[in-house]
Design a protein around this motif. Structure first.
Motif, PDB file in Angstrom:
ATOM      1  N   THR A 124      30.821 -12.066  37.491  1.00 48.08           N
ATOM      2  CA  THR A 124      32.126 -11.387  37.491  1.00 48.08           C
ATOM      3  C   THR A 124      32.321 -10.662  38.817  1.00 48.08           C
ATOM      4  O   THR A 124      33.398 -10.715  39.413  1.00 48.08           O
ATOM      5  CB  THR A 124      32.197 -10.369  36.324  1.00 48.08           C
ATOM      6  N   VAL A 125      31.257 -10.010  39.285  1.00 47.91           N
ATOM      7  CA  VAL A 125      31.342  -9.316  40.567  1.00 47.91           C
ATOM      8  C   VAL A 125      31.551 -10.347  41.681  1.00 47.91           C
ATOM      9  O   VAL A 125      32.431 -10.194  42.532  1.00 47.91           O
ATOM     10  CB  VAL A 125      30.076  -8.463  40.820  1.00 47.91           C
ATOM     11  N   ASN A 127      35.107 -11.662  41.798  1.00 50.31           N
ATOM     12  CA  ASN A 127      36.203 -10.728  42.076  1.00 50.31           C
ATOM     13  C   ASN A 127      36.028  -9.909  43.345  1.00 50.31           C
ATOM     14  O   ASN A 127      36.948  -9.202  43.741  1.00 50.31           O
ATOM     15  CB  ASN A 127      36.379  -9.770  40.891  1.00 50.31           C
ATOM     16  N   CYS A 128      34.865  -9.981  43.946  1.00 53.27           N
ATOM     17  CA  CYS A 128      34.597  -9.036  45.029  1.00 53.27           C
ATOM     18  C   CYS A 128      34.285  -9.687  46.365  1.00 53.27           C
ATOM     19  O   CYS A 128      33.861  -8.973  47.285  1.00 53.27           O
ATOM     20  CB  CYS A 128      33.452  -8.110  44.630  1.00 53.27           C
ATOM     21  N   LYS A 134      36.913  -6.321  32.011  1.00 53.85           N
ATOM     22  CA  LYS A 134      36.373  -6.773  33.293  1.00 53.85           C
ATOM     23  C   LYS A 134      35.915  -5.577  34.131  1.00 53.85           C
ATOM     24  O   LYS A 134      34.858  -5.589  34.753  1.00 53.85           O
ATOM     25  CB  LYS A 134      37.447  -7.565  34.039  1.00 53.85           C
ATOM     26  N   GLN A 135      36.716  -4.524  34.110  1.00 57.49           N
ATOM     27  CA  GLN A 135      36.373  -3.311  34.859  1.00 57.49           C
ATOM     28  C   GLN A 135      35.038  -2.742  34.370  1.00 57.49           C
ATOM     29  O   GLN A 135      34.195  -2.326  35.153  1.00 57.49           O
ATOM     30  CB  GLN A 135      37.483  -2.270  34.678  1.00 57.49           C
ATOM     31  N   ILE A 176      32.140  -4.900  35.618  1.00 58.03           N
ATOM     32  CA  ILE A 176      31.893  -4.678  37.049  1.00 58.03           C
ATOM     33  C   ILE A 176      31.221  -3.321  37.276  1.00 58.03           C
ATOM     34  O   ILE A 176      30.213  -3.220  37.984  1.00 58.03           O
ATOM     35  CB  ILE A 176      33.225  -4.771  37.846  1.00 58.03           C
TER      36      ILE A 176
END
Ligand code: HEC
Length: 124
Positions: A39-40, A43-44, A83-84, A87
């Motif tokens: 996920t990180v 998105n990052c 999701k937050q 993360i």
């Protein structure tokens, strides 16, 4: 006696190698491969290297502040709550505060009154 110590040594080496393997790091990103790392990664990495992430350390609140800063000023998208959470948990658990690092600055309201404030920072 000797074979016993050799067996003990081999067992120790085996146990240590197991625990070393337990922390697997993704070669491309440097992210520790535990729950949430994808996920990180997803998105990052659009705007900057993951080195910016892996070199940073902080509490959950510090990570949240960095993410909110990127959302407010750098065009990072807002995440849904789930999701937050993924993360933030990943970052604070794997890149948590370092014991020997410089502490973060005090909150301005906790600072003593600055007697030089008027001369150094004129009120506008
Ligand atoms: C939309 C673009 C964008 C995305 C996506 C993005 N960032 Fe950033 N981030 C930035 C910019 C721009 C900076 C400032 C880079 C610099 O100073 O060179 C930055 C800086 C950082 C820093 C350094 C902050 C500091 O105080 O030095 C960290 C840590 C960071 N980002 C983590 C993340 C994490 C974690 C994610 C995923 C949740 C993420 N970034 C996703 C744009 C982004």
């Amino acid at each position: 006696m000797k074979p016993f110590f050799i067996k003990l040594l081999l067992t120790l080496i085996f146990i240590i190698s197991l625990s070393v393997q337990a922390v697997e790091v993704d070669k491309a990103t440097g992210l520790i491969k535990v729950e949430g790392w994808e996920t990180v990664r997803n998105n990052c990495i659009a705007c900057h290297s993951t080195k910016l992430i892996t070199q940073n350390h902080g509490t959950r609140n510090r990570w949240l502040a960095m993410i909110e800063w990127m959302q407010a000023t750098q065009g990072l998208q807002r995440f849904d709550a789930e999701k937050q959470e993924t993360i933030l948990s990943y970052l604070s658990e794997n890149f948590g505060p370092k014991k020997d690092a410089r502490r973060s600055s005090l909150d301005p309201q906790l600072m003593p009154k600055n007697p030089y404030k008027k001369t150094l920072q004129p009120q506008l």
